[in-house]
Scaffold this motif. Structure first.
Motif, PDB file in Angstrom:
ATOM      1  N   ALA A  16       0.710  -1.367  -0.030  1.00  0.00           N
ATOM      2  CA  ALA A  16       0.203   0.073   0.147  1.00  0.00           C
ATOM      3  C   ALA A  16       0.934   1.444  -0.057  1.00  0.00           C
ATOM      4  N   ILE A  17       1.863   1.435   1.032  1.00  0.00           N
ATOM      5  CA  ILE A  17       2.374   2.645   1.173  1.00  0.00           C
ATOM      6  C   ILE A  17       3.376   2.868   0.160  1.00  0.00           C
ATOM      7  N   PRO A  18       4.258   1.902  -0.480  1.00  0.00           N
ATOM      8  CA  PRO A  18       4.926   2.198  -1.795  1.00  0.00           C
ATOM      9  C   PRO A  18       4.058   2.481  -2.870  1.00  0.00           C
ATOM     10  N   ALA A  19       2.845   1.971  -3.082  1.00  0.00           N
ATOM     11  CA  ALA A  19       2.120   2.468  -4.151  1.00  0.00           C
ATOM     12  C   ALA A  19       1.420   3.846  -4.059  1.00  0.00           C
ATOM     13  N   LEU A  20       1.204   4.267  -2.878  1.00  0.00           N
ATOM     14  CA  LEU A  20       0.731   5.683  -2.596  1.00  0.00           C
ATOM     15  C   LEU A  20       1.626   6.613  -2.380  1.00  0.00           C
ATOM     16  N   ARG A  21       2.976   6.123  -1.893  1.00  0.00           N
ATOM     17  CA  ARG A  21       4.023   7.368  -1.737  1.00  0.00           C
ATOM     18  C   ARG A  21       4.162   8.043  -2.817  1.00  0.00           C
ATOM     19  N   PRO A  22       4.271   7.904  -3.947  1.00  0.00           N
ATOM     20  CA  PRO A  22       4.734   8.839  -5.011  1.00  0.00           C
ATOM     21  C   PRO A  22       3.520   9.911  -5.043  1.00  0.00           C
ATOM     22  N   SER A  23       2.276   9.670  -4.575  1.00  0.00           N
ATOM     23  CA  SER A  23       1.210  10.774  -4.398  1.00  0.00           C
ATOM     24  C   SER A  23       1.136  11.472  -3.190  1.00  0.00           C
ATOM     25  N   PHE A  24       1.884  11.262  -2.310  1.00  0.00           N
ATOM     26  CA  PHE A  24       2.094  12.081  -0.857  1.00  0.00           C
ATOM     27  C   PHE A  24       2.110  13.523  -1.326  1.00  0.00           C
ATOM     28  N   GLN A  25       1.577  14.113  -0.496  1.00  0.00           N
ATOM     29  CA  GLN A  25       1.575  15.755  -0.403  1.00  0.00           C
ATOM     30  C   GLN A  25       3.046  16.063   0.193  1.00  0.00           C
ATOM     31  N   PRO A  26       3.883  16.745  -0.378  1.00  0.00           N
ATOM     32  CA  PRO A  26       5.216  17.375   0.534  1.00  0.00           C
ATOM     33  C   PRO A  26       4.781  18.105   1.648  1.00  0.00           C
ATOM     34  N   LEU A  27       5.436  18.357   2.521  1.00  0.00           N
ATOM     35  CA  LEU A  27       5.477  19.157   3.678  1.00  0.00           C
ATOM     36  C   LEU A  27       5.645  20.680   3.212  1.00  0.00           C
ATOM     37  N   ASP A  28       4.842  21.119   2.806  1.00  0.00           N
ATOM     38  CA  ASP A  28       5.095  22.683   2.114  1.00  0.00           C
ATOM     39  C   ASP A  28       4.157  23.359   2.922  1.00  0.00           C
ATOM     40  N   VAL A  29       4.530  24.722   2.678  1.00  0.00           N
ATOM     41  CA  VAL A  29       3.802  25.857   2.982  1.00  0.00           C
ATOM     42  C   VAL A  29       3.284  26.702   1.999  1.00  0.00           C
ATOM     43  N   SER A  30       2.216  27.713   2.306  1.00  0.00           N
ATOM     44  CA  SER A  30       1.612  28.533   1.308  1.00  0.00           C
ATOM     45  C   SER A  30       2.524  29.156   0.306  1.00  0.00           C
ATOM     46  N   GLY A  31       3.640  29.734   0.923  1.00  0.00           N
ATOM     47  CA  GLY A  31       4.678  30.245   0.261  1.00  0.00           C
ATOM     48  C   GLY A  31       5.335  29.411  -0.726  1.00  0.00           C
ATOM     49  N   ASP A  32       5.476  28.035  -0.405  1.00  0.00           N
ATOM     50  CA  ASP A  32       6.225  27.278  -1.317  1.00  0.00           C
ATOM     51  C   ASP A  32       5.238  26.718  -2.725  1.00  0.00           C
ATOM     52  N   VAL A  33       3.922  26.998  -2.419  1.00  0.00           N
ATOM     53  CA  VAL A  33       2.919  26.948  -3.529  1.00  0.00           C
ATOM     54  C   VAL A  33       2.751  28.016  -4.245  1.00  0.00           C
ATOM     55  N   PHE A  34       2.674  28.972  -3.528  1.00  0.00           N
ATOM     56  CA  PHE A  34       2.439  30.460  -4.315  1.00  0.00           C
ATOM     57  C   PHE A  34       3.777  31.289  -4.395  1.00  0.00           C
ATOM     58  N   CYS A  35       4.717  30.568  -4.957  1.00  0.00           N
ATOM     59  CA  CYS A  35       6.313  31.197  -4.904  1.00  0.00           C
ATOM     60  C   CYS A  35       6.703  32.174  -6.132  1.00  0.00           C
ATOM     61  N   TRP A  36       5.682  32.470  -6.758  1.00  0.00           N
ATOM     62  CA  TRP A  36       6.055  33.410  -7.805  1.00  0.00           C
ATOM     63  C   TRP A  36       5.488  34.928  -7.549  1.00  0.00           C
ATOM     64  N   ASP A  37       6.015  35.860  -8.080  1.00  0.00           N
ATOM     65  CA  ASP A  37       6.002  37.330  -7.474  1.00  0.00           C
ATOM     66  C   ASP A  37       4.502  37.522  -8.067  1.00  0.00           C
ATOM     67  N   PRO A  38       3.492  38.397  -7.140  1.00  0.00           N
ATOM     68  CA  PRO A  38       2.188  38.543  -7.576  1.00  0.00           C
ATOM     69  C   PRO A  38       2.271  39.607  -8.655  1.00  0.00           C
ATOM     70  N   VAL A  39       1.354  39.267  -9.704  1.00  0.00           N
ATOM     71  CA  VAL A  39       1.364  40.087 -10.944  1.00  0.00           C
ATOM     72  C   VAL A  39      -0.059  40.965 -10.945  1.00  0.00           C
TER      73      VAL A  39
END
Length: 306
Positions: free
Chosen positions: A283-306
């Motif tokens: 189960a875990i080896p099959a699911l692991r590629p789809s795990f969410q990383p331990l990121d924060v909002s700034g990692d996802v919205f990482c580009w300058d606002p336009v």
């Protein structure tokens, strides 16, 4: 209804409207033709009551624009206060068409240092506050068979952030609350949506700056003014937005996003049922590629606002 005044005849309650995003929405609502209940507790950032002047000042600004508004100083964290806001709207203007649940406080600190009081106070204002005002408005909306609830969520809850367990928990709770309201009240033509706003305000001004990267992020946020949030909020409050419900949006300067909601991303099946060993090996080896990383909002919205 005209293009210039899409909210003619509407009555809107905006909580936490003494400054920042709430003030911008209240002012723009009045410009669009709405009568506005300007709620603000007059509290400090951590929720301690200071002065009621903020709401009065916004009412004065609206009246100078030729609009109609009344000030309210009740607390969203108090169910009776929420009922009083809604009653003030109907007493003053005869109806209520939309509630913008914007009021909020912050008590940021890392989880292992967070007290019960810090957690309780933030959840009471954001989550319980959104419940209290929405619940009070629901009685009016059902009778009218119309109404719009607009809740402020946050990418701190939808994605994650450091040192904000109380705020993040409350804001993700708000998103789920909104979806439940949308489902339960659809039969009365009541809709409920969320906005995750990116804007420089008194709340975001408390972000800790302890690195050059954080300083750069804060400087980018200062470019995102509260007025950018108002157009979406007011569209959701208008008759033109009557077919939109159960959604989560984000506004970041001139960008607008529709945010995902939790759905299955991958599945595994074991015909004989699972045991600890098969979970570990399959189960875990099959699911692991789809795990969410331990990121924060700034990692996802990482580009300058336009």
């Amino acid at each position: 209804m005209s293009d210039q005044h899409p909210l003619d005849g509407k009555v809107i309650l905006v909580t936490g409207a003494g400054g920042g995003i709430g003030r911008a929405i209240a002012l723009e609502a009045a410009k669009a033709g709405a009568s506005v209940v300007v709620n603000d507790l007059g509290a400090s950032l951590d929720g301690k009551r200071e002065s009621s002047e903020a709401a009065d000042n916004v009412v004065s600004e609206i009246e100078k624009l030729g609009g109609k508004a009344v000030a309210n100083g009740d607390s969203v964290a108090d169910p009776d206060g929420a009922k009083a806001m809604v009653k003030q709207a109907t007493d003053s203007f005869g109806r209520l068409d939309a509630v913008v649940n914007n009021a909020g406080i912050l008590r940021d600190c890392f989880f292992h240092k967070m007290t019960y009081e810090d957690f309780d106070a933030v959840v009471k204002v954001h989550l319980y506050g959104s419940f209290n005002t929405s619940r009070a408005a629901a009685d009016v909306f059902r009778q009218q068979e119309s109404g719009s609830l607009i809740h402020m969520t946050s990418t701190s809850g939808l994605i994650g952030n450091l040192a904000q367990a109380n705020y993040s928990a409350a804001k993700l709770g708000v998103a789920s609350l909104s979806k439940s309201i949308a489902l339960d009240l659809a039969r009365w033509n009541v809709r409920s949506n969320c906005i995750a706003p990116f804007a420089w305000s008194r709340m975001t001004s408390s972000i800790k700056v302890d690195s050059p990267e954080q300083e750069e992020r804060v400087n980018r946020m200062k470019e995102m003014v509260p007025e950018k949030i108002a157009p979406l909020a007011l569209h959701l409050a208008s008759d033109e937005g009557a077919d939109i419900t159960g959604q989560i949006f984000a506004v970041r300067n001139n960008e607008m996003f529709l945010m995902s909601q939790p759905r299955p991303v991958r599945s595994v099946h074991h015909g004989d049922g699972w045991d600890i060993e098969s979970v570990r090996k399959q189960a875990i080896p099959a699911l692991r590629p789809s795990f969410q990383p331990l990121d924060v909002s700034g990692d996802v919205f990482c580009w300058d606002p336009v």
